[in-house]
Design a protein around this motif. Structure first.
Motif, mmCIF file in Angstrom:
data_model
loop_
_atom_site.group_PDB
_atom_site.id
_atom_site.type_symbol
_atom_site.label_atom_id
_atom_site.label_comp_id
_atom_site.label_asym_id
_atom_site.label_seq_id
_atom_site.Cartn_x
_atom_site.Cartn_y
_atom_site.Cartn_z
ATOM 1 N N LYS A 42 35.965 14.848 59.965
ATOM 2 C CA LYS A 42 36.786 15.930 59.417
ATOM 3 C C LYS A 42 36.017 16.731 58.368
ATOM 4 N N LYS A 43 35.136 16.070 57.627
ATOM 5 C CA LYS A 43 34.299 16.809 56.675
ATOM 6 C C LYS A 43 33.387 17.778 57.427
ATOM 7 N N ASP A 102 35.081 21.049 58.081
ATOM 8 C CA ASP A 102 35.052 21.930 56.908
ATOM 9 C C ASP A 102 33.688 22.597 56.771
ATOM 10 N N ASP A 103 32.632 21.823 56.988
ATOM 11 C CA ASP A 103 31.273 22.379 56.896
ATOM 12 C C ASP A 103 31.054 23.459 57.954
ATOM 13 N N ARG A 157 33.322 25.468 59.276
ATOM 14 C CA ARG A 157 34.019 26.681 58.846
ATOM 15 C C ARG A 157 33.219 27.422 57.782
ATOM 16 N N GLY A 158 32.597 26.654 56.897
ATOM 17 C CA GLY A 158 31.769 27.276 55.866
ATOM 18 C C GLY A 158 30.552 27.964 56.445
#
Length: 327
Positions: free
Chosen positions: A58-59, A62-63, A65-66
């Motif tokens: 899940k991290k 996020d990465d 999307r960044g």
């Protein structure tokens, strides 16, 4: 104190630095670290290992999307393989999709070290499985992967499909043939009869029904870019019915020919939403070696299906003998 300062000024300064550092570290108002560390117990049972792997994955989302925001800022603005010119963005499409899921079992490469081998998560989970089923699409005279599955398991049977050849490759020995089944069919998003030189095409669901299978332990797909249409049809047929995918893991070669990043991202997120998690990847450098100057648009991926009920994410029920041994 003045006497100590005058006699040992360096010692006095050292003591002040140590005390100041100690008070700073103990101060509850000290700023939080920029990145939070993930803390897990060491000895986890299978459900705990899966939960930990999902947290780490899940991290990664996020990465991603960044990274899209950085080089986009929208998916439509991101290039698959940026040109080598200023401003030089340091990425290719594969950097957005790393194999960040931790396989909760042993990982082993089965098959040739060159083209043909695949990475498998937990081959020991099916070593003695009585109803072990493997499907392999795309043979092309190279069956080292299938041969090693047969060599490393006692009951697995393999159904192979490839309309460009007439049998499995020579790597499968005579002693292994009784556990193999070959058909010159094409895997696709719909069923079509053979017409002239065009082979018969079937969906995975149709082939499973014909073979009397409700599950596949390992599914290998190498169908020269047809994976996009085929997997889209397959996955949507199951997810729209609220059903999990019928296989435990997927070994897939992705041919990212003529795809935009936006198209690829949408397709990949469909795989993720259906429960597929990539635990291994490698670019196809053999293809790259013979097509120098081309982009690296072929990559091997191995996925674990974390939804539904399969032997790689569920421990089998304990036998009466095992329960008696515990007592």
């Amino acid at each position: 104190m003045p006497g100590i300062w005058s006699r040992h000024p360096k010692y006095f300064i050292f003591v002040l630095v140590v005390l100041g550092t100690t008070f700073y570290l103990l101060n509850p108002l000290s700023p939080e670290p920029q990145f939070k560390r993930l803390s897990f117990p060491y000895d986890l049972e299978l459900p705990g290992r899966l939960e930990r792997a999902e947290t780490i994955y899940k991290k990664l989302l996020d990465d991603r999307r960044g990274l899209i925001k950085k080089f986009g800022p929208t998916p439509a603005d991101v290039q698959m393989f940026p040109a080598d010119k200023d401003p030089w963005p340091a990425y290719t499409v594969w950097d957005f999709f790393p194999a960040a899921y931790n396989c909760p079992h042993d990982i082993q490469r089965l098959g040739a070290l060159g083209d043909g081998g695949k990475w498998v998560c937990g081959i020991t989970r099916i070593e003695n499985k009585q109803d072990c089923v493997v499907y392999s699409f795309g043979i092309n005279h190279e069956s080292s992967f299938e041969a090693e599955i047969l060599a490393n398991t006692n009951h697995c049977e393999i159904w192979g499909y490839d309309f460009t050849v007439h049998s499995f490759g020579p790597q499968i020995t005579k002693s292994q043939e009784h556990r193999t089944h070959f058909y010159p069919y094409k895997l696709g998003g719909s069923n079509k009869p053979a017409v002239g030189d065009e082979p018969a095409m079937f969906t995975l669901s149709s082939l499973m029904k014909t073979n009397g299978h409700s599950h596949i332990d390992i599914l290998k797909v190498d169908i020269e870019s047809w994976e996009f249409e085929t997997l889209t049809t397959l996955i949507k047929s199951y997810t729209s019915a609220g059903l999990p995918l019928p296989f435990g893991q997927l070994q897939l070669e992705i041919h990212a020919w003529n795809k935009s990043f936006e198209e690829f991202l949408s397709w990949w997120e469909m795989l993720e939403d259906a429960g597929l998690r990539p635990f291994w990847t490698e670019p196809n450098l053999v293809y790259q070696n013979y097509n120098r100057g081309a982009t690296v648009d072929l990559a091997e991926y191995s996925f674990l299906n974390v939804k539904g009920d399969n032997v790689f994410i569920r421990d089998p029920p304990r036998t009466s003998a095992e329960r008696k041994h515990d007592v």
